[in-house]
Enzyme design. Sequence first.
Site, short mmCIF file in Angstrom:
data_model
loop_
_atom_site.label_atom_id
_atom_site.label_comp_id
_atom_site.label_asym_id
_atom_site.label_seq_id
_atom_site.Cartn_x
_atom_site.Cartn_y
_atom_site.Cartn_z
N GLU A 52 0.89 -1.24 -0.12
CA GLU A 52 0.07 0.04 -0.08
C GLU A 52 0.65 1.12 -0.11
O GLU A 52 0.70 2.35 -0.60
CB GLU A 52 -0.94 0.17 1.33
CG GLU A 52 -1.98 -0.98 1.15
CD GLU A 52 -2.85 -0.93 2.65
OE1 GLU A 52 -3.62 -0.33 2.74
OE2 GLU A 52 -2.09 -1.72 3.37
N GLU A 131 17.95 10.55 31.36
CA GLU A 131 18.05 10.09 30.01
C GLU A 131 19.18 9.37 29.54
O GLU A 131 20.13 9.68 30.32
CB GLU A 131 17.87 11.34 29.14
CG GLU A 131 16.92 12.44 29.23
CD GLU A 131 17.11 13.81 28.24
OE1 GLU A 131 18.01 13.66 27.26
OE2 GLU A 131 16.41 14.61 28.49
N LYS A 133 22.57 8.56 28.15
CA LYS A 133 23.69 9.42 27.33
C LYS A 133 24.16 8.75 26.04
O LYS A 133 24.58 7.60 26.00
CB LYS A 133 24.82 9.72 28.28
CG LYS A 133 25.78 10.64 27.71
CD LYS A 133 26.72 11.01 28.41
CE LYS A 133 27.90 12.09 28.16
NZ LYS A 133 28.48 11.58 26.76
N ASP A 135 26.06 7.35 22.86
CA ASP A 135 27.17 7.61 22.38
C ASP A 135 27.14 7.88 20.85
O ASP A 135 27.53 6.98 20.14
CB ASP A 135 28.20 6.38 22.84
CG ASP A 135 29.55 6.93 22.58
OD1 ASP A 135 29.87 8.00 22.71
OD2 ASP A 135 30.47 5.99 23.19
N GLU A 193 21.23 13.39 18.92
CA GLU A 193 22.51 12.58 18.59
C GLU A 193 22.26 11.81 17.49
O GLU A 193 21.10 10.86 17.25
CB GLU A 193 22.58 12.08 19.92
CG GLU A 193 24.19 11.40 20.41
CD GLU A 193 24.98 12.58 20.85
OE1 GLU A 193 24.47 13.67 21.08
OE2 GLU A 193 26.04 12.23 21.37
N TYR A 245 16.84 15.69 22.10
CA TYR A 245 16.68 15.81 23.61
C TYR A 245 16.68 17.25 23.91
O TYR A 245 16.54 17.54 25.08
CB TYR A 245 17.95 15.24 24.07
CG TYR A 245 19.29 15.18 23.63
CD1 TYR A 245 19.91 14.24 23.03
CD2 TYR A 245 20.05 16.30 23.93
CE1 TYR A 245 21.16 14.43 22.52
CE2 TYR A 245 21.35 16.34 23.70
CZ TYR A 245 21.82 15.44 22.83
OH TYR A 245 23.16 15.47 22.33
N LYS A 334 28.44 9.01 33.93
CA LYS A 334 28.92 7.88 33.17
C LYS A 334 29.01 6.40 33.64
O LYS A 334 29.27 6.38 34.94
CB LYS A 334 30.34 8.28 32.58
CG LYS A 334 30.20 9.90 32.06
CD LYS A 334 30.44 9.85 30.59
CE LYS A 334 32.04 9.90 30.24
NZ LYS A 334 32.35 10.17 28.91
N CYS A 428 44.62 -26.65 9.11
CA CYS A 428 43.51 -25.98 9.88
C CYS A 428 43.97 -26.56 11.27
O CYS A 428 44.09 -27.89 11.39
CB CYS A 428 42.10 -26.80 9.34
SG CYS A 428 40.98 -26.37 10.54
N CYS A 431 41.08 -29.60 12.04
CA CYS A 431 40.98 -30.96 11.10
C CYS A 431 42.22 -31.19 10.21
O CYS A 431 42.61 -32.14 9.47
CB CYS A 431 39.81 -30.78 10.17
SG CYS A 431 39.87 -29.77 8.77
N CYS A 444 39.34 -22.70 5.97
CA CYS A 444 39.24 -24.28 6.00
C CYS A 444 38.35 -24.59 5.04
O CYS A 444 37.19 -24.30 5.29
CB CYS A 444 39.22 -24.48 7.56
SG CYS A 444 39.06 -26.56 7.43
N CYS A 450 34.99 -30.66 8.92
CA CYS A 450 35.65 -30.15 9.92
C CYS A 450 35.22 -29.84 11.51
O CYS A 450 34.12 -29.43 11.27
CB CYS A 450 36.21 -28.62 9.44
SG CYS A 450 37.17 -27.80 10.83
S1 IVH Z 1 22.37 17.44 26.95
C1 IVH Z 1 23.48 21.75 27.74
N1 IVH Z 1 21.51 14.70 26.71
O1 IVH Z 1 26.75 14.12 25.45
C2 IVH Z 1 23.27 20.27 27.34
N2 IVH Z 1 23.54 15.52 25.90
O2 IVH Z 1 28.99 16.74 26.84
C3 IVH Z 1 23.60 19.52 26.38
N3 IVH Z 1 24.72 13.55 24.88
O3 IVH Z 1 28.17 16.52 23.45
C4 IVH Z 1 23.64 18.23 26.31
N4 IVH Z 1 22.90 12.04 25.11
O4 IVH Z 1 26.27 15.08 22.46
C5 IVH Z 1 22.28 15.75 26.47
N5 IVH Z 1 20.60 12.71 26.57
C6 IVH Z 1 21.38 13.76 26.03
C7 IVH Z 1 22.58 13.27 25.71
C8 IVH Z 1 23.61 14.17 25.50
C9 IVH Z 1 24.13 12.24 24.76
C10 IVH Z 1 25.92 14.06 24.43
C11 IVH Z 1 26.01 15.20 23.95
C12 IVH Z 1 27.26 16.05 24.46
C13 IVH Z 1 27.69 15.11 25.31
C14 IVH Z 1 28.08 15.52 26.72
#
Ligand code: IVH
Length: 694
Positions: A52, A131, A133, A135, A193, A245, A334, A428, A431, A444, A450
């Site tokens: 669809e 929240e 964090k 990466d 992010e 965020y 962290k 190998c 075997c 192998c 094997c």
């Molecule tokens: S808030 C002023 N929330 O972590 C507040 N940052 O320095 C700004 N990051 O460069 C950031 N998840 O890229 C915020 N839920 C989240 C995040 C987050 C990842 C990163 C952000 C920042 C680094 C911390």
Amino acid sequence: MIKFPRFARGNEGTPGMNRQQAEARIATLQTEIRHHDYLYYVEDRPAVSDAEYDKLYRELVALEEQFPDLVSPDSPTQRVAGTPVDSFPTVEHAAPMLSLESDQDEATLRRFDERLRKGLGPDVPVEYVLEPKLDGLSVELVYQDGALLQASTRGDGRKGEGITANVRTITSVPLRLREGRHPIPRFLAVRGEIIMLAQTFDKLNERLIAEGKEPFANPRNAAAGSVRQLDPQMTAARPLHLYVYDILASEGVTGIDSQWEVLASLRAWGLKVNERIRKGTTLDDVLAYHAQTEAQRDDLGYEIDGIVIKLNDLAARETVGWTSRHPRWAFAYKFPPRKEITRILSILPSVGRTGVVTPVAILLPVELGGVTVARATLHNREEVARKDVREGDRVRVQRAGDVIPQVIERIDEPDRERAPEWRMPATCPSCGTPLLERGPFTVCPNSFECPAQLAGRIVHFASRDALDIEGLGDETSKLFVAEGLVRQLPDLFDLQAERLMELEGFAQKSATNLVNALKKAAHVELARFLYGLGIPEVGVAVARDLARHFGTFANLREADEARLQEVSGVGPRMAEQITAFFREPHNAEVLDALLKKVDLIETEPSARPAASVLPLAGQKWVFTGGLTHLTRRDAQEKVESLGARATGSVSKSTTVVVVGEDAGSKADDARKLGIRTLNEEELLVFLRGNGIDV
Ligand code: IVH
């Protein structure tokens, strides 16, 4: 041309429409398609079948081809619209993109919390938004009158690189905002992010390694590399996701006075907000959220490196203010790092189920993000040579997501005498067959006899996403092969508890448990069975799509390459691998025997492939106690249909425990471990909220 799974191309034409009619129809189609994109990519709950959707999409493409001047930049057909560039322009952010105060130390978090409470005074209640964090790569998106105008990297916080054309290819980024709980703002700059899922990262690296190129060290670098491609087509080929965020700046927005409302508004405007956000008021809430999130870290499917706690009340933020670099109202708590330095004790060639021989570094055990790591992959002989690692070397190792630990680099020790260069053996190790070189890989060729390859196939067949047989891991599989108990996969189902008890490491209970687990696993869904066969290139998602498309094993087995390619995500190479696998006489024989032992759960074919990420993908749910509104089995199936796994016992990695009536110790375990619990009422609300009728 990049093929988005849901972006069919083609021209069906709409004969006889005049310009005015076309204009109206284009607007309707765009609105409808945007809505379906939103449901599919942002909410992960598609409302129409692919067929669809494709029909609408094709109609729009046809009309736009007929009336090219009616194509607008925010049309859903214009995602991959940019042409390659030589460099990225410098872009000034709407507001500085600050960083966060961060630490992995609980004491620093306590000080932050105390300072904040003191700064606000005793009469102001503190509420935090919690929240994950993420990466990834921090970016700014700017919407003007609801249309995506510009996207840029964080850069130095004030200016970044304009990467608009690339960000437009990210399917969870709306090209146009939706009318939300607030009207569409005249101007909106948001921060978020960009991340790459672990499975995309693994695939990308596998491909880079196969092409003899340098793999990315982690998903963040891979996301950054992808978004900084000069050709948007290249970015589009590597699926990325964006979670937002923060609102950096806005015009024409009123009535938002908390972070919680910020997130709700962003979500309502059609942007993707992480589903793990919570509220908390006490330090204990923060600690519990940190512990729970860390326990789930490996199951998320993407990388996070901690949690972020933010004062919810925006007015109160003004009271505590900012330093020049970061706000005083937020803190990144962290997780312990997943990179450490250790030593390579030895390098062993390990034969996998496909015959590829991988050099594995045996390490002086080291703790990486809470897990003890004693082995790391070195990928292939070229990688060993490129990194120049030898037995005895000091190395930096890392664990990213659920990715196998890797050796990142060697640490130079000028005064130390090093072992000779490592070489792949000529035969190998399992075997004795002479090994072959295929590109950077060593293989192998003795596929069917094997022992190491057979043991690898058993482990894969029994793995979590396949038949999920508890108690059939690496060691046990090797033992069964070595003892001659399993010469082919079907033999697994003939294992007898009495015979297993004669083996080292088996007692009556473990032997019976395994035999029972095998019996249970023989009743298996087609998708899991397919994945478990280990057909080259067929991962979990493809197996699921194949099962849905063909419905029965017989249909799939008979399909030719053209029919296979009707399934989204199956290209010519994969189609060829699949037919070759089924054609191979030895495989055919094993399959026939296997089909006699298993009882496949086959379903009607459906046009719709699985959503790439179901809302509960990677989560583990445990049910305890009685439910009244529906049976427990029913409830389990419903959460499984949203991507979760319903498991039996509560552990650190459990996501949610549903607590019914007269629940026993599992409910206590959940509370002790700080795992989220739902009562039946809440479960029903949750299910309904995810489009499930109960
Ligand atoms: S808030 C002023 N929330 O972590 C507040 N940052 O320095 C700004 N990051 O460069 C950031 N998840 O890229 C915020 N839920 C989240 C995040 C987050 C990842 C990163 C952000 C920042 C680094 C911390």
